[in-house]
Design a protein around this motif. Structure first.
Motif, mmCIF file in Angstrom:
data_model
loop_
_atom_site.group_PDB
_atom_site.id
_atom_site.type_symbol
_atom_site.label_atom_id
_atom_site.label_comp_id
_atom_site.label_asym_id
_atom_site.label_seq_id
_atom_site.Cartn_x
_atom_site.Cartn_y
_atom_site.Cartn_z
ATOM 1 N N SER A 121 28.885 43.536 39.540
ATOM 2 C CA SER A 121 30.168 43.905 38.945
ATOM 3 C C SER A 121 30.034 45.174 38.119
ATOM 4 O O SER A 121 30.947 46.004 38.087
ATOM 5 C CB SER A 121 30.700 42.766 38.083
ATOM 6 O OG SER A 121 30.031 42.737 36.847
ATOM 7 N N SER A 143 40.114 37.105 29.968
ATOM 8 C CA SER A 143 40.795 38.399 30.007
ATOM 9 C C SER A 143 41.859 38.525 28.932
ATOM 10 O O SER A 143 42.751 37.678 28.826
ATOM 11 C CB SER A 143 41.424 38.573 31.385
ATOM 12 O OG SER A 143 42.456 39.511 31.333
ATOM 13 N N ALA A 183 40.778 41.427 43.545
ATOM 14 C CA ALA A 183 39.896 40.791 42.569
ATOM 15 C C ALA A 183 40.694 39.917 41.603
ATOM 16 O O ALA A 183 41.840 40.219 41.265
ATOM 17 C CB ALA A 183 39.140 41.858 41.794
ATOM 18 N N GLU A 242 35.417 46.593 34.197
ATOM 19 C CA GLU A 242 34.380 45.573 34.132
ATOM 20 C C GLU A 242 34.740 44.466 33.149
ATOM 21 O O GLU A 242 34.419 43.305 33.368
ATOM 22 C CB GLU A 242 33.040 46.201 33.731
ATOM 23 C CG GLU A 242 31.866 45.359 34.187
ATOM 24 C CD GLU A 242 30.673 45.536 33.289
ATOM 25 O OE1 GLU A 242 30.618 46.570 32.600
ATOM 26 O OE2 GLU A 242 29.824 44.628 33.263
ATOM 27 N N GLU A 243 35.443 44.862 32.079
ATOM 28 C CA GLU A 243 35.849 43.845 31.101
ATOM 29 C C GLU A 243 36.833 42.847 31.690
ATOM 30 O O GLU A 243 36.808 41.662 31.351
ATOM 31 C CB GLU A 243 36.543 44.528 29.916
ATOM 32 C CG GLU A 243 35.622 44.975 28.804
ATOM 33 C CD GLU A 243 36.382 45.842 27.811
ATOM 34 O OE1 GLU A 243 37.629 45.782 27.796
ATOM 35 O OE2 GLU A 243 35.725 46.597 27.064
ATOM 36 N N ARG A 244 37.709 43.346 32.524
ATOM 37 C CA ARG A 244 38.867 42.521 32.865
ATOM 38 C C ARG A 244 38.823 41.881 34.233
ATOM 39 O O ARG A 244 39.518 40.897 34.468
ATOM 40 C CB ARG A 244 40.120 43.387 32.814
ATOM 41 C CG ARG A 244 40.230 44.108 31.506
ATOM 42 C CD ARG A 244 41.624 44.215 31.054
ATOM 43 N NE ARG A 244 41.676 45.026 29.849
ATOM 44 C CZ ARG A 244 42.634 45.890 29.596
ATOM 45 N NH1 ARG A 244 43.614 46.048 30.458
ATOM 46 N NH2 ARG A 244 42.617 46.584 28.480
ATOM 47 N N LEU A 245 38.053 42.470 35.140
ATOM 48 C CA LEU A 245 38.090 41.940 36.499
ATOM 49 C C LEU A 245 36.836 41.156 36.823
ATOM 50 O O LEU A 245 35.746 41.450 36.332
ATOM 51 C CB LEU A 245 38.248 43.073 37.514
ATOM 52 C CG LEU A 245 39.566 43.822 37.462
ATOM 53 C CD1 LEU A 245 39.703 44.716 38.674
ATOM 54 C CD2 LEU A 245 40.728 42.857 37.387
ATOM 55 N N ASP A 246 37.025 40.186 37.670
ATOM 56 C CA ASP A 246 35.898 39.380 38.124
ATOM 57 C C ASP A 246 35.456 39.923 39.473
ATOM 58 O O ASP A 246 36.109 39.689 40.486
ATOM 59 C CB ASP A 246 36.339 37.916 38.238
ATOM 60 C CG ASP A 246 35.184 37.046 38.714
ATOM 61 O OD1 ASP A 246 34.031 37.493 38.616
ATOM 62 O OD2 ASP A 246 35.457 35.926 39.182
ATOM 63 N N ASP A 295 41.342 37.958 37.905
ATOM 64 C CA ASP A 295 41.145 38.270 36.490
ATOM 65 C C ASP A 295 39.896 37.568 35.989
ATOM 66 O O ASP A 295 39.504 36.523 36.484
ATOM 67 C CB ASP A 295 42.350 37.793 35.675
ATOM 68 C CG ASP A 295 43.524 38.747 35.824
ATOM 69 O OD1 ASP A 295 43.274 39.952 35.953
ATOM 70 O OD2 ASP A 295 44.669 38.260 35.824
ATOM 71 N N LYS A 296 39.290 38.187 34.986
ATOM 72 C CA LYS A 296 38.133 37.545 34.384
ATOM 73 C C LYS A 296 38.629 36.418 33.488
ATOM 74 O O LYS A 296 39.775 36.439 33.016
ATOM 75 C CB LYS A 296 37.340 38.569 33.571
ATOM 76 C CG LYS A 296 35.841 38.321 33.659
ATOM 77 C CD LYS A 296 35.061 39.578 33.349
ATOM 78 C CE LYS A 296 33.601 39.395 33.743
ATOM 79 N NZ LYS A 296 32.845 40.636 33.627
ATOM 80 N N VAL A 297 37.746 35.457 33.224
ATOM 81 C CA VAL A 297 38.170 34.246 32.512
ATOM 82 C C VAL A 297 38.849 34.550 31.184
ATOM 83 O O VAL A 297 39.998 34.181 30.950
ATOM 84 C CB VAL A 297 36.968 33.297 32.308
ATOM 85 C CG1 VAL A 297 36.659 32.603 33.627
ATOM 86 C CG2 VAL A 297 35.760 34.063 31.807
ATOM 87 N N GLY A 325 32.321 39.549 40.871
ATOM 88 C CA GLY A 325 31.135 38.915 41.423
ATOM 89 C C GLY A 325 29.875 39.639 40.995
ATOM 90 O O GLY A 325 29.852 40.307 39.958
#
Lengths: 222, 222
Positions: free
Chosen positions: A165, B219, B213, A156-160, B215-217, A162
């Motif tokens: 999540s 990350s 998926a 959850e920390e690293r992936l986006d 990467d989160k912004v 949507g």
DNA sequence: CTAAGATGTTACCTGCGGTAACTAGGAGTC
DNA sequence: GACTCCTAGTTACCGCAGGTAACATCTTAG
């Protein structure tokens, strides 16, 4: 000063505790899970009641023992998960770390995966048989739960992902850990292939090859 | 003819056996796994030695009991897996079938997932402590193994996975079953979402959303 | 009628988890 | 030094589980 005294005593107690845990470790490594309290006490050169004074009951000892290994394994996994590399590489490294660990010490691994066994500690023969169905859950080993939770957090920390999540990440965490565990357990028993091959196969599964594969030519049923 | 005789006796024995199994079933449903032989015998209206004459030991009884439920569950799963529909739909139906089953009878489910417990039946105190490391494996419940094997076969039959298809299929079979099991176990304990949501999340995982998926912004770590 | 063989019983053994009651050996206080 | 308190340790036991031996009983074949 009684602080010094108390510190001394605490240290002594802690040292004993660690010694006992190491003895228990040796016994579990030798006898596998289900090692008896008598055996552990004998290995430590003492008798049962001392174990009970230190750890309460068998569950307490096993929990303490389990936490040591669980912590160690989780540290390794976190390291593999945090390595600076592509996602696929990190996933493979994490799988490989886990599999290498269970391969190296199968007895410990078996021990960690065991649930708490008995579930009726204060079972009084009351005449009400009404508890039929709830009270279940958390039958799995604490290690699996902890790994699932941790992996979920990392995802959850690293992936986006949507919306949803959070739910998605937690489900995936537990799901992936379960996949790893079951495949590892089967692999350890039958050794059908090398570790490398297993790792790649599992990573392929996670990478969507199941969805991407074509139907076989004479595939039945539509 | 003694065939008639033997048939009669066999039938009688089989009927008793089934009666005993049903009694055991009731007890397990009420007391969860770890139900004692005494309790089962009492429920069946008889005493322990008869159980032992019929099933050998506790493992035998539990194995027989487990196979009934395992067979039933496997039948349901096969049906879901064979339904005429798109692959994704079939996968979701299968996941849902499994989850519905464990949701409906958690005690039975807990029972099925338990390993065989004791691992030292003929433990003689020989002076050779040389068995340190092998003899492990197959710690998991037979149900998981059987489901994994069956799913692997189905996958290999139906999907075109190129070379290594056999290994890949078996690994995936066990892996997917493990994913399903761990996620289901966690879900049953915490109920963090509906069954539908869980099914879709797992199917999404199998469909490669993990790889797809972004990467989160913010990350960390590359 | 008798002998075999399954069905069932009581009574027991072993080993486990867990506990109660008792015995050293120090530290601290008067 | 005698008196206490606390901790580590012991032996001896309880209850309950799995498992078994030896005895009793009913049915059925010869």
């Amino acid at each position: 000063m009684d602080t010094t005294q108390r510190t001394d005593q605490e240290r002594s107690a802690d040292r004993r505790r660690r010694e006992l845990l190491e003895a228990a470790d040796r016994v579990v490594l030798r006898d596998g899970p289900g090692a008896s309290m008598n055996a552990i006490a004998a290995e430590a050169g003492i008798t049962k009641p001392i174990l009970y004074r230190h750890f309460g009951d068998k569950g307490g000892l096993y929990a303490a023992l389990g936490q040591r290994h669980t912590d160690a394994l989780l540290d390794s996994l976190r390291a593999a998960l945090d390595a600076p590399a592509e996602r696929r590489e990190r996933v493979e490294a994490t799988l490989d770390t886990y599999l290498a660990a269970i391969e190296a010490r199968p007895q410990v691994y078996r021990f960690l995966m065991h649930p708490a066994e008995g579930a009726h500690p204060g079972d009084q023969p009351g005449e009400q048989p009404a508890d039929q169905g709830f009270d279940v859950g958390k039958h799995s080993a604490p290690l699996l739960r902890r790994m699932g939770e941790e992996l979920g957090k990392v995802i959850e920390e690293r992936l986006d992902l949507g919306p949803d999540s959070q739910r998605l990440a937690r489900v995936w965490g537990h799901g992936i850990v379960g996949m790893m565990h079951a495949a590892g357990d089967w692999w350890l028993g039958e050794r059908p292939c090398t570790r490398q091959e297993l790792v790649r196969s599992l990573a392929d599964l996670l990478w969507g090859r199941l969805a991407a594969a074509g139907d076989k030519v004479g595939s039945p049923g539509f």
